[in-house]
Scaffold this motif. Structure first.
Motif, PDB file in Angstrom:
ATOM      1  N   LEU B 293      -0.044  24.740   7.774  1.00 17.62           N
ATOM      2  CA  LEU B 293      -1.204  24.632   6.881  1.00 17.62           C
ATOM      3  C   LEU B 293      -1.879  25.988   6.711  1.00 17.62           C
ATOM      4  O   LEU B 293      -2.291  26.365   5.613  1.00 17.62           O
ATOM      5  N   LEU B 294      -1.997  26.739   7.815  1.00 19.33           N
ATOM      6  CA  LEU B 294      -2.630  28.058   7.734  1.00 19.33           C
ATOM      7  C   LEU B 294      -1.831  28.988   6.824  1.00 19.33           C
ATOM      8  O   LEU B 294      -2.400  29.746   6.039  1.00 19.33           O
ATOM      9  N   ILE B 295      -0.511  28.889   6.926  1.00 23.92           N
ATOM     10  CA  ILE B 295       0.337  29.740   6.083  1.00 23.92           C
ATOM     11  C   ILE B 295       0.153  29.380   4.613  1.00 23.92           C
ATOM     12  O   ILE B 295       0.054  30.256   3.745  1.00 23.92           O
ATOM     13  N   ILE B 296       0.091  28.080   4.347  1.00 26.11           N
ATOM     14  CA  ILE B 296      -0.086  27.641   2.953  1.00 26.11           C
ATOM     15  C   ILE B 296      -1.399  28.191   2.394  1.00 26.11           C
ATOM     16  O   ILE B 296      -1.455  28.715   1.280  1.00 26.11           O
ATOM     17  N   ILE B 297      -2.448  28.090   3.193  1.00 32.10           N
ATOM     18  CA  ILE B 297      -3.756  28.582   2.732  1.00 32.10           C
ATOM     19  C   ILE B 297      -3.687  30.084   2.473  1.00 32.10           C
ATOM     20  O   ILE B 297      -4.155  30.587   1.441  1.00 32.10           O
ATOM     21  N   ALA B 298      -3.060  30.806   3.421  1.00 29.81           N
ATOM     22  CA  ALA B 298      -2.971  32.257   3.271  1.00 29.81           C
ATOM     23  C   ALA B 298      -2.203  32.625   2.004  1.00 29.81           C
ATOM     24  O   ALA B 298      -2.620  33.497   1.231  1.00 29.81           O
ATOM     25  N   LEU B 299      -1.099  31.947   1.772  1.00 31.22           N
ATOM     26  CA  LEU B 299      -0.291  32.254   0.587  1.00 31.22           C
ATOM     27  C   LEU B 299      -1.056  31.950  -0.695  1.00 31.22           C
ATOM     28  O   LEU B 299      -0.958  32.671  -1.686  1.00 31.22           O
ATOM     29  N   THR B 300      -1.826  30.860  -0.637  1.00 30.49           N
ATOM     30  CA  THR B 300      -2.581  30.468  -1.823  1.00 30.49           C
ATOM     31  C   THR B 300      -3.660  31.492  -2.131  1.00 30.49           C
ATOM     32  O   THR B 300      -3.878  31.881  -3.281  1.00 30.49           O
ATOM     33  N   VAL B 301      -4.314  31.958  -1.090  1.00 31.42           N
ATOM     34  CA  VAL B 301      -5.411  32.903  -1.290  1.00 31.42           C
ATOM     35  C   VAL B 301      -4.887  34.250  -1.777  1.00 31.42           C
ATOM     36  O   VAL B 301      -5.445  34.850  -2.687  1.00 31.42           O
ATOM     37  N   TYR B 302      -3.771  34.687  -1.174  1.00 34.45           N
ATOM     38  CA  TYR B 302      -3.298  36.032  -1.487  1.00 34.45           C
ATOM     39  C   TYR B 302      -2.261  36.081  -2.612  1.00 34.45           C
ATOM     40  O   TYR B 302      -1.850  37.151  -3.027  1.00 34.45           O
ATOM     41  N   GLY B 303      -1.841  34.925  -3.119  1.00 34.65           N
ATOM     42  CA  GLY B 303      -0.838  34.926  -4.181  1.00 34.65           C
ATOM     43  C   GLY B 303      -1.413  35.406  -5.507  1.00 34.65           C
ATOM     44  O   GLY B 303      -2.625  35.526  -5.686  1.00 34.65           O
ATOM     45  N   ALA B 432       8.663  25.850  -2.930  1.00 38.30           N
ATOM     46  CA  ALA B 432       9.472  24.795  -2.295  1.00 38.30           C
ATOM     47  C   ALA B 432       9.128  24.703  -0.813  1.00 38.30           C
ATOM     48  O   ALA B 432       8.935  23.617  -0.262  1.00 38.30           O
ATOM     49  N   VAL B 433       9.035  25.862  -0.176  1.00 38.87           N
ATOM     50  CA  VAL B 433       8.748  25.879   1.269  1.00 38.87           C
ATOM     51  C   VAL B 433       7.302  25.433   1.527  1.00 38.87           C
ATOM     52  O   VAL B 433       7.027  24.703   2.478  1.00 38.87           O
ATOM     53  N   VAL B 434       6.404  25.864   0.663  1.00 36.69           N
ATOM     54  CA  VAL B 434       4.996  25.478   0.828  1.00 36.69           C
ATOM     55  C   VAL B 434       4.838  23.960   0.705  1.00 36.69           C
ATOM     56  O   VAL B 434       4.150  23.321   1.514  1.00 36.69           O
ATOM     57  N   THR B 435       5.487  23.376  -0.292  1.00 36.55           N
ATOM     58  CA  THR B 435       5.374  21.919  -0.457  1.00 36.55           C
ATOM     59  C   THR B 435       6.065  21.192   0.692  1.00 36.55           C
ATOM     60  O   THR B 435       5.631  20.110   1.098  1.00 36.55           O
ATOM     61  N   ALA B 436       7.132  21.801   1.214  1.00 37.09           N
ATOM     62  CA  ALA B 436       7.774  21.199   2.394  1.00 37.09           C
ATOM     63  C   ALA B 436       6.783  21.202   3.560  1.00 37.09           C
ATOM     64  O   ALA B 436       6.702  20.233   4.329  1.00 37.09           O
ATOM     65  N   GLY B 437       6.026  22.291   3.665  1.00 33.87           N
ATOM     66  CA  GLY B 437       5.013  22.372   4.723  1.00 33.87           C
ATOM     67  C   GLY B 437       3.929  21.317   4.539  1.00 33.87           C
ATOM     68  O   GLY B 437       3.491  20.682   5.499  1.00 33.87           O
ATOM     69  N   ALA B 438       3.520  21.124   3.308  1.00 35.08           N
ATOM     70  CA  ALA B 438       2.501  20.101   3.031  1.00 35.08           C
ATOM     71  C   ALA B 438       3.038  18.718   3.371  1.00 35.08           C
ATOM     72  O   ALA B 438       2.335  17.883   3.970  1.00 35.08           O
ATOM     73  N   ALA B 439       4.299  18.490   3.007  1.00 32.28           N
ATOM     74  CA  ALA B 439       4.915  17.192   3.319  1.00 32.28           C
ATOM     75  C   ALA B 439       4.978  16.983   4.827  1.00 32.28           C
ATOM     76  O   ALA B 439       4.722  15.893   5.336  1.00 32.28           O
TER      77      ALA B 439
END
Lengths: 448, 652
Positions: B293-303, B432-439
């Protein structure tokens, strides 16, 4: 008591992540498939001793089915009685075809030598649940359509088909209870305590013999394994251990390195650690316990006495480890010898006699004995349900006598008929049975 | 934290191999850990029996090489085998996907994963978990601050960092590494300076496979655990480390892997003692899902909101045909399905219902991935979320039909939009990886929570409208009631018609514009963010409808909604035809337990494993040769037949 050797506990196919912990139960039940050993660790099987042409010609006195064995083989040729078998024979993640093979082997023997049920042969309708809820539902309905009088359980992680059986009043007998419907349904009758019984058996020793004050429970956080761990926690508290002194350490089902959870378990300086990991995780847990240098008494699932796992670590390194099993492992046990001989003579396919197949053979023999008592003319789903519901201390093949009054686990998990456990300890590289049957029901604590 | 070093090294080692293949050929290889798994099995089997086990169906499975191989002999044989596997994978699969869209590469790697899993089951029957995983690294441990740290974990960490350093240095300073980087940036440029991108990629794939093999051999010998599926799924946390490493940096990836392992260890240790964490949150889920979850947030913020100019847009996405004859097709479907439901037996009715619900969930992938190009592995999780929410609202809160399912679908749509937020800033394989993480987070934190996902072991009460019982179950041979089938059919047809109309509407055109080129779409005035989020909303709504129907079908279990299942669903939708509505129909028919399964009569034991292996090969073939899937092939076949039909000469 003669020290028994380890059993050949070979699970059929270790595959699943989500499923692998189920093997823990499977192999625990497999402790029944015990054979003599000949190597240094005592883990290889003994060839069956009987060389007669029929199984009934051999001497197996002292089994619970003695009264069903004629002096000479009798072939059943009357109208067949249909019973079903639902099991995970195939699947993308995991499969246990040995269970079905064990039942098929037993049916061949019953029809060829025991004269079926009053000369009526058993017709086994098998169905593969294919490791899916849909497959389980389809199998349940197939049993309805085929008109079976009872269904033998195998391993069905989903258990969706049990609801279909329940809707239609068809009893589910035995197997490895890994789904909640298998232990909850009023038409289910199980000759195993599942993970719940096993864990309570371990708690018995921790509280009654070890007098532990602090306990850690490491468990795979999934289904019946996690629920069994919660039962163990409640039982520990019920026996006077403070709640804060029970350290619950869940592990994800894909845990590869057990070092972390076992370190977490050891941090509270416990007197005892119960380890309820995944089956493939036994070796990993053994290694982690040794690496960390854990000095607390460790308690394990019966699955962890699987020979390869023990060999890998070395039985001498597991001195004092305690395991819960559900059957005697005395190598002279006549029921084990009988089972070996049936497999030898009727096991058409090459399959591991010491595997989980013993569970389905046990189920079949108990169902067969029940049908014999009911009588061929009276056999129906209703009469079989009535028989099991009214059973009290009914002898069980390869297990503790069963009582299916729905009260064996304090009124919860009503399908469990014989949750009693035996504890064995690794001693000098061999397993030492050091308890009689433990009545785990005494430890059941109701959920708040 | 220190005890997590071993787990971290496992993640990091596998992540390094992922980065290597991604840098060399732009592939995120979901089968990377599976390659290592097979090589490790082969190594331990060779050590144990002297037999070399080959991963190719049709070839002899066991070849006896030597009676008592030494560790070094077996190790060298395993390395050679791994290198050959890497080369074979490149030349047979990924060489043909150099210009393919990321989705095709994902599907090909999923096919490879399925194949390797099946072959491992076929080649090592009954030996999984029983092979002696003999130690390679020295035993013993030492203490740091009272915590025992085994020597082999430290060696594993040192090995990991050394591999990362070597790879980083090789890519920076050696001719081979620089050439690989050049070829990855610009193939033609590499050719002009005399480098063969083909040879470079092949060499990198061989190195990556060797790295996978050596990694899993070492890991298994240390942890004493080797299981086909469990080991193959180690790729999931490795993907997280790869993301943190920016899909490029070896050193960052290695440290990210180690950090994730240590963080998981720390979180586990803390969460078992922290009283403030509510009991309804599964403890094991926290340490598993939180880093993701932390990685997803980081990617979202910095993307970046829009891709920069260096990003090449996909020109080979599957064709997305404009739906034609919608109403006649819908009417025909209604008639055919109704007749089937009313005339066929209960097993057929079950198979038809399974296929219809699967088609709905597959349709959600068609909208999001096929129409808008957003690769999502969360669709199955959305379905599960709606299903469990319906069950909870109905059973625990007593909310009746249709309010409970409507509320569940609304909640799922909201979560779908939330999960879609990262898509605003990340795209392609990263998404794809981010959504896998969310799943994974939904799976670990919701489905496994007794409070949120638990059904209290009760069946969801049957749906009903205006006094009509629409339930699925009844006793006897009439079970799997046609009424429920007709109910599902109505929803299915209405949803399909709605999606067909959306595809033909301006909204559908915007979806396709974003899929084709985000920058161009933005320049043309398309609100890219809104378009993506609308697609996430529609697709999660459709998946939610499927999930609700699953709840009423009495088939809810956390095991049904795993990330592995999501990968399989995406693959099967691709096989059916990811960019067309008819593709979703084919996917539904192909779905496990559906119409095709029932037609085939099922397979058991090794036949089943053989069938899985063939399915894996079929996925690879479709990904390489026919990106429009089975429905596309049928469509083209029908067109050609129409062209062949003799035309009537105009009368004079």
């Amino acid at each position: 008591m003669r020290h028994p050797k380890l059993s050949t506990l070979v699970h059929p196919k270790t595959l699943g992540v989500a499923i692998s912990m189920l093997l823990m139960l499977v192999a625990s039940a497999c402790s029944e498939g015990t054979k003599e050993s000949s190597d240094t660790s005592g883990l290889t099987p003994l060839a069956p001793e009987c060389t007669d042409e029929s199984v009934v010609a051999c001497s197996f006195e002292g089994t619970t089915v003695d009264h069903l064995m004629p002096d000479a083989p009798i072939t059943a040729d009357g109208e067949p009685i249909k019973i079903g078998m639902m099991n995970t024979d195939s699947g993308p993640a995991t499969a246990y075809p040995e269970l079905t093979k064990g039942a098929e082997t037993g049916v061949r023997w019953i029809n060829a030598e025991l004269g079926g049920v009053d000369n009526r042969p058993i017709e086994l309708v098998t169905c593969d649940v294919e490791f899916s809820g849909t497959g389980s539902q389809a199998c349940g309905q197939q049993m309805v359509t085929e008109g079976v009088v009872a269904v033998m359980g195998g391993i069905d992680v989903f258990g969706d088909g049990i609801q279909v059986l329940e809707d239609n009043g068809i009893p589910l007998i035995g197997g490895v209870p890994v789904s909640f419907p298998a232990v909850d349904s009023p038409i289910s009758f199980q000759f195993s305590g599942g993970s719940w019984g096993q864990d309570l058996g371990l708690v018995y020793h921790i509280t009654k013999e070890l007098d532990a004050e602090r306990v850690s429970i490491v468990y795979a956080d999934f289904g019946s394994v996690a629920d069994g761990a919660e039962w163990a926690k409640r039982a520990l508290i019920g026996q006077g251990i403070a709640e804060e002194d029970v350290n619950m350490v869940p592990i994800p089902i894909v845990a590869e390195d057990m070092l972390t959870p076992l370190t977490a378990a050891n941090e509270s300086d416990p007197d005892a650690i119960i380890i309820l990991g995944t089956d493939p995780g036994c070796s990993s847990s053994y290694q982690a316990v040794l690496d960390i240098g854990i000095t607390a008494q460790t308690y394990w699932s019966g699955a962890c006495i699987e020979p390869t796992m023990v060999d890998l670590i070395g039985a001498e390194n597991l001195e004092g480890y305690i395991y819960a099993i559900e059957s005697p492992i005395d190598v002279d046990n006549p029921e084990l010898r009988l089972y070996d001989e049936v497999v030898e003579q009727y096991g058409n396919d090459e399959f591991n006699a010491g595997s989980v197949a013993t569970v389905s053979f046990k189920t079949l023999m108990n169902l067969y004995a029940a049908m014999d008592k009911i009588g061929a003319d009276n056999i129906s789903s209703e009469s079989i349900i009535d028989f099991f519901r009214s059973s009290v201390d009914e002898p069980s093949f390869l297990g503790h006598p069963y009582t299916c009054d729905g009260q064996q686990m304090g009124g919860e998990l009503p399908a469990i008929c014989s949750p009693q456990q035996i504890l064995v300890r690794m001693k000098g590289g061999e397993l030492d049975v050091f308890t009689d049957w433990i009545q785990v029901a005494d430890l059941v604590q109701p959920e708040e | 934290l220190l005890t997590g070093l071993g787990a971290g090294a496992v993640i990091a080692l596998l992540a390094l191999g992922l980065v290597l293949t991604h840098r060399a050929s732009g592939v995120v290889n979901f089968a990377h850990a599976a390659v290592g798994m097979f090589v490790a099995f082969a190594y331990f089997e060779l050590r144990h029996t002297g037999d070399l086990v080959l991963p190719v169906l049709g070839l002899p499975d066991h070849i006896h090489l030597i009676d008592a191989p030494t560790m070094m002999t077996a190790f060298m044989a395993a390395i050679i085998m791994a290198a050959l596997m890497g080369l074979a994978i490149y030349f047979c699969v990924f060489r043909w996907l150099v210009t393919a869209p990321p989705l095709s590469r994902v599907v090909a790697s999923l096919g490879l994963l399925l194949y390797l899993l099946a072959v491992a089951n076929l080649r090592f029957p009954q030996t999984a978990g029983q092979l002696p995983l003999v130690s390679i690294l020295p035993q013993g441990s030492f203490e740091i601050s009272g915590v025992a740290v085994p020597n082999n974990r430290i060696i594993l960490v040192v090995f990991t960092i050394a591999v990362a350093g070597l790879l980083a240095a090789a890519f920076r300073f050696t001719r081979f590494g620089i050439a690989t980087r050049a070829a990855a940036e610009n193939e033609k440029g590499a050719l002009l300076i005399g480098q063969s991108p083909d040879r470079l990629a092949a060499a990198n794939w061989a190195i990556s496979a060797v790295l996978a093999g050596v990694s899993v051999i070492l890991i298994a010998s240390v942890t004493k655990q080797l299981d086909p599926l469990a080991t193959s799924l180690l790729v999931v946390p490795a993907l997280a480390a790869m993301l943190l490493g920016g899909l490029r940096s070896f050193m960052l990836t290695a440290f990210a892997g180690l950090a994730i392992g240590m963080a998981q260890s720390g979180i586990l240790n803390y969460s078992t003692r922290a009283d403030w964490i509510p009991s309804w949150i599964p403890r094991s889920g926290i340490n598993f899902a939180l880093p993701f979850l932390l990685i997803i947030i980081a990617l979202t913020v910095y993307g970046e909101r829009l891709p920069d100019r260096s990003v090449t847009f996909e020109s080979n996405m599957p064709n997305s045909p404009r739906p034609r004859y919608v109403l006649p097709t819908a009417l025909g479907a209604l008639i055919v399905i109704s007749i089937a439901l009313l005339t066929l037996d209960s097993q057929w009715r079950l198979a038809i219902v399974v296929s219809m619900i699967a088609a709905l969930i597959a349709l959600s992938s068609v909208v999001l991935t096929g129409y808008v190009g957003q690769i999502s592995l969360a669709q199955l999780a959305f379905a599960g979320l709606a299903g469990f929410t319906t069950a909870k609202l109905t059973v625990a809160a007593g909310i009746p039909f249709p309010w409970a399912p409507m509320l569940a679908i609304a909640i799922t749509t909201g979560v779908g939009i939330l999960v879609g937020l990262p898509a605003v800033r990340v795209r392609g394989m990263t998404l794809a990886v981010v959504t896998a993480g969310a799943a994974l987070a939904i799976e670990e934190l919701v489905f496994k929570s007794e409070a949120l996902g638990g059904l209290n072991r009760q069946r969801v009460p049957p749906p009903g409208l205006f006094g009509i019982d629409l339930g699925f179950f009844v006793t006897g041979r009439d079970n799997f009631r046609p009424a429920f089938g007709l109910f599902v059919m109505t929803i299915l047809v209405v949803t399909f018609v709605a999606v067909a109309n959306l595809r033909r509407s301006p909204t559908g055109l915007k979806w396709l514009a974003v899929r084709a080129n985000e920058r161009a779409a933005a320049a043309a005035g398309v609100n890219v963010t809104g378009t993506k989020l609308s697609a996430f909303a529609v697709s999660s709504l459709i998946a939610g409808i499927g999930g609700v129907l699953l709840a009423y079908r009495g088939s809810l279990a956390p095991q049904s909604f795993t990330v592995f299942g999501a990968l399989a669903l995406l693959a099967i939708t691709y096989l059916g035809g990811i960019a067309s509505i008819s593709g979703a129909v084919v996917a539904g028919l192909l779905f496990s337990g559906g119409v095709f399964t029932h037609l085939g009569g099922g397979a058991t034991g090794s036949q089943s494993d053989f069938a899985f292996a063939i399915s894996g090969i079929a996925l690879v073939v479709v990904a390489v040769l026919y990106r429009e899937g089975i429905s596309g092939a049928l469509r083209h076949g029908a067109s050609r037949l129409a062209e062949l039909r003799p035309r009537r000469e105009p009368s004079t």
